[in-house]
Write a protein that holds these residues in place. Structure first.
Motif, PDB file in Angstrom:
ATOM      1  N   ALA A   6       0.836  -1.199   0.000  1.00 37.23           N
ATOM      2  CA  ALA A   6       0.000   0.000   0.000  1.00 37.23           C
ATOM      3  C   ALA A   6       0.872   1.250   0.000  1.00 37.23           C
ATOM      4  N   LYS A   7       0.326   2.292  -0.617  1.00 36.32           N
ATOM      5  CA  LYS A   7       0.989   3.589  -0.678  1.00 36.32           C
ATOM      6  C   LYS A   7       0.102   4.599   0.034  1.00 36.32           C
ATOM      7  N   LEU A   8       0.659   5.288   1.024  1.00 34.78           N
ATOM      8  CA  LEU A   8      -0.079   6.292   1.775  1.00 34.78           C
ATOM      9  C   LEU A   8       0.567   7.649   1.541  1.00 34.78           C
ATOM     10  N   LYS A   9      -0.229   8.606   1.157  1.00 30.91           N
ATOM     11  CA  LYS A   9       0.220   9.980   0.985  1.00 30.91           C
ATOM     12  C   LYS A   9      -0.307  10.756   2.188  1.00 30.91           C
ATOM     13  N   THR A  10       0.592  11.433   2.901  1.00 34.34           N
ATOM     14  CA  THR A  10       0.183  12.162   4.093  1.00 34.34           C
ATOM     15  C   THR A  10       0.103  13.657   3.828  1.00 34.34           C
ATOM     16  N   TYR A  35       5.479  -6.818   8.572  1.00 33.51           N
ATOM     17  CA  TYR A  35       4.798  -5.541   8.385  1.00 33.51           C
ATOM     18  C   TYR A  35       5.891  -4.492   8.271  1.00 33.51           C
ATOM     19  N   VAL A  36       6.192  -4.091   7.054  1.00 33.69           N
ATOM     20  CA  VAL A  36       7.296  -3.174   6.799  1.00 33.69           C
ATOM     21  C   VAL A  36       6.736  -1.800   6.434  1.00 33.69           C
ATOM     22  N   VAL A  37       7.153  -0.790   7.186  1.00 38.98           N
ATOM     23  CA  VAL A  37       6.784   0.593   6.918  1.00 38.98           C
ATOM     24  C   VAL A  37       8.041   1.275   6.394  1.00 38.98           C
ATOM     25  N   ALA A  38       7.935   1.884   5.204  1.00 41.60           N
ATOM     26  CA  ALA A  38       9.103   2.500   4.576  1.00 41.60           C
ATOM     27  C   ALA A  38       8.795   3.907   4.094  1.00 41.60           C
ATOM     28  N   LYS A  39       9.782   4.790   4.244  1.00 43.76           N
ATOM     29  CA  LYS A  39       9.676   6.142   3.702  1.00 43.76           C
ATOM     30  C   LYS A  39       9.972   6.099   2.208  1.00 43.76           C
ATOM     31  N   ASP A  40       9.203   6.819   1.423  1.00 44.52           N
ATOM     32  CA  ASP A  40       9.507   6.982   0.004  1.00 44.52           C
ATOM     33  C   ASP A  40      10.751   7.865  -0.099  1.00 44.52           C
ATOM     34  N   SER A  41      11.724   7.449  -0.892  1.00 43.23           N
ATOM     35  CA  SER A  41      12.982   8.195  -0.967  1.00 43.23           C
ATOM     36  C   SER A  41      12.878   9.463  -1.808  1.00 43.23           C
ATOM     37  N   ALA A  42      11.827   9.599  -2.615  1.00 41.53           N
ATOM     38  CA  ALA A  42      11.691  10.769  -3.482  1.00 41.53           C
ATOM     39  C   ALA A  42      10.601  11.739  -3.035  1.00 41.53           C
ATOM     40  N   THR A  46       5.222  10.555   1.485  1.00 44.64           N
ATOM     41  CA  THR A  46       4.707   9.248   1.085  1.00 44.64           C
ATOM     42  C   THR A  46       5.331   8.133   1.917  1.00 44.64           C
ATOM     43  N   ILE A  47       4.476   7.163   2.260  1.00 45.02           N
ATOM     44  CA  ILE A  47       4.868   5.971   3.021  1.00 45.02           C
ATOM     45  C   ILE A  47       4.431   4.745   2.229  1.00 45.02           C
ATOM     46  N   TRP A  48       5.268   3.721   2.231  1.00 48.67           N
ATOM     47  CA  TRP A  48       4.938   2.425   1.641  1.00 48.67           C
ATOM     48  C   TRP A  48       4.788   1.415   2.769  1.00 48.67           C
ATOM     49  N   VAL A  49       3.742   0.613   2.727  1.00 52.39           N
ATOM     50  CA  VAL A  49       3.535  -0.448   3.709  1.00 52.39           C
ATOM     51  C   VAL A  49       3.449  -1.765   2.957  1.00 52.39           C
ATOM     52  N   THR A  50       4.311  -2.695   3.344  1.00 50.10           N
ATOM     53  CA  THR A  50       4.323  -4.027   2.747  1.00 50.10           C
ATOM     54  C   THR A  50       3.986  -5.025   3.848  1.00 50.10           C
ATOM     55  N   GLU A  51       2.926  -5.774   3.646  1.00 47.78           N
ATOM     56  CA  GLU A  51       2.432  -6.697   4.667  1.00 47.78           C
ATOM     57  C   GLU A  51       2.462  -8.130   4.152  1.00 47.78           C
ATOM     58  N   VAL A  52       2.781  -9.065   5.052  1.00 45.70           N
ATOM     59  CA  VAL A  52       2.682 -10.486   4.750  1.00 45.70           C
ATOM     60  C   VAL A  52       1.911 -11.136   5.891  1.00 45.70           C
ATOM     61  N   TRP A  53       0.875 -11.871   5.516  1.00 48.51           N
ATOM     62  CA  TRP A  53      -0.020 -12.528   6.474  1.00 48.51           C
ATOM     63  C   TRP A  53      -0.074 -14.017   6.173  1.00 48.51           C
ATOM     64  N   PHE A  82      -4.877   6.967   0.024  1.00 46.75           N
ATOM     65  CA  PHE A  82      -4.472   5.595   0.315  1.00 46.75           C
ATOM     66  C   PHE A  82      -4.698   4.781  -0.942  1.00 46.75           C
ATOM     67  N   GLU A  83      -3.656   4.084  -1.372  1.00 42.37           N
ATOM     68  CA  GLU A  83      -3.760   3.287  -2.587  1.00 42.37           C
ATOM     69  C   GLU A  83      -3.261   1.873  -2.327  1.00 42.37           C
ATOM     70  N   LYS A  84      -4.138   0.884  -2.519  1.00 40.53           N
ATOM     71  CA  LYS A  84      -3.700  -0.503  -2.451  1.00 40.53           C
ATOM     72  C   LYS A  84      -3.045  -0.806  -3.792  1.00 40.53           C
ATOM     73  N   VAL A  85      -1.723  -0.835  -3.803  1.00 43.50           N
ATOM     74  CA  VAL A  85      -0.970  -0.984  -5.044  1.00 43.50           C
ATOM     75  C   VAL A  85      -1.046  -2.407  -5.571  1.00 43.50           C
ATOM     76  N   ALA A  86      -0.934  -3.377  -4.661  1.00 43.54           N
ATOM     77  CA  ALA A  86      -0.930  -4.769  -5.122  1.00 43.54           C
ATOM     78  C   ALA A  86      -1.349  -5.709  -4.007  1.00 43.54           C
ATOM     79  N   VAL A  87      -2.037  -6.768  -4.389  1.00 44.79           N
ATOM     80  CA  VAL A  87      -2.267  -7.920  -3.532  1.00 44.79           C
ATOM     81  C   VAL A  87      -1.326  -8.990  -4.064  1.00 44.79           C
ATOM     82  N   THR A  88      -0.541  -9.590  -3.163  1.00 44.24           N
ATOM     83  CA  THR A  88       0.480 -10.536  -3.591  1.00 44.24           C
ATOM     84  C   THR A  88       0.328 -11.884  -2.899  1.00 44.24           C
TER      85      THR A  88
END
Length: 102
Positions: A6-10, A35-42, A46-53, A82-88
């Protein structure tokens, strides 16, 4: 396994506050393997959240956890998009340990 990216724009200047909310609300979620929370480098807002369940059902159930439910109204004040970029379907993970305390 079930994964989401997911991509979150604050709101400008609120990324750090949103990261704090995500970190607090993502503790002790049954079935959450990563559950990985990452800062967008550019983009500093923007925040990226990558989740594995273990299953999609575990992810869906997490939305009813008290910590997650209390975080939602706080997040709504800070997130402009909030954008769900991909379901994996995750198939492998090496682990991410060094960034846990940032």
């Amino acid at each position: 396994m079930y994964g989401l990216i997911a991509k979150l724009k604050t709101t400008p200047g609120k990324r750090g506050e949103m990261i704090g909310i995500l970190k607090e609300s993502a503790v002790d979620m049954p079935g959450c393997l990563s559950y990985v929370v990452a800062k967008d480098s550019a983009d500093e807002d923007t925040i990226w959240v990558t989740e594995v369940w273990d299953t999609q059902a575990s992810h869906d159930a997490s939305l009813s956890l008290p910590a997650v439910r209390s975080a939602i109204p706080q997040a709504k004040k800070l997130v402009t998009n909030f954008e769900k970029v991909a379901v994996t379907t995750p198939v492998w993970e090496a682990g991410l340990r060094s960034a846990h305390d940032e």
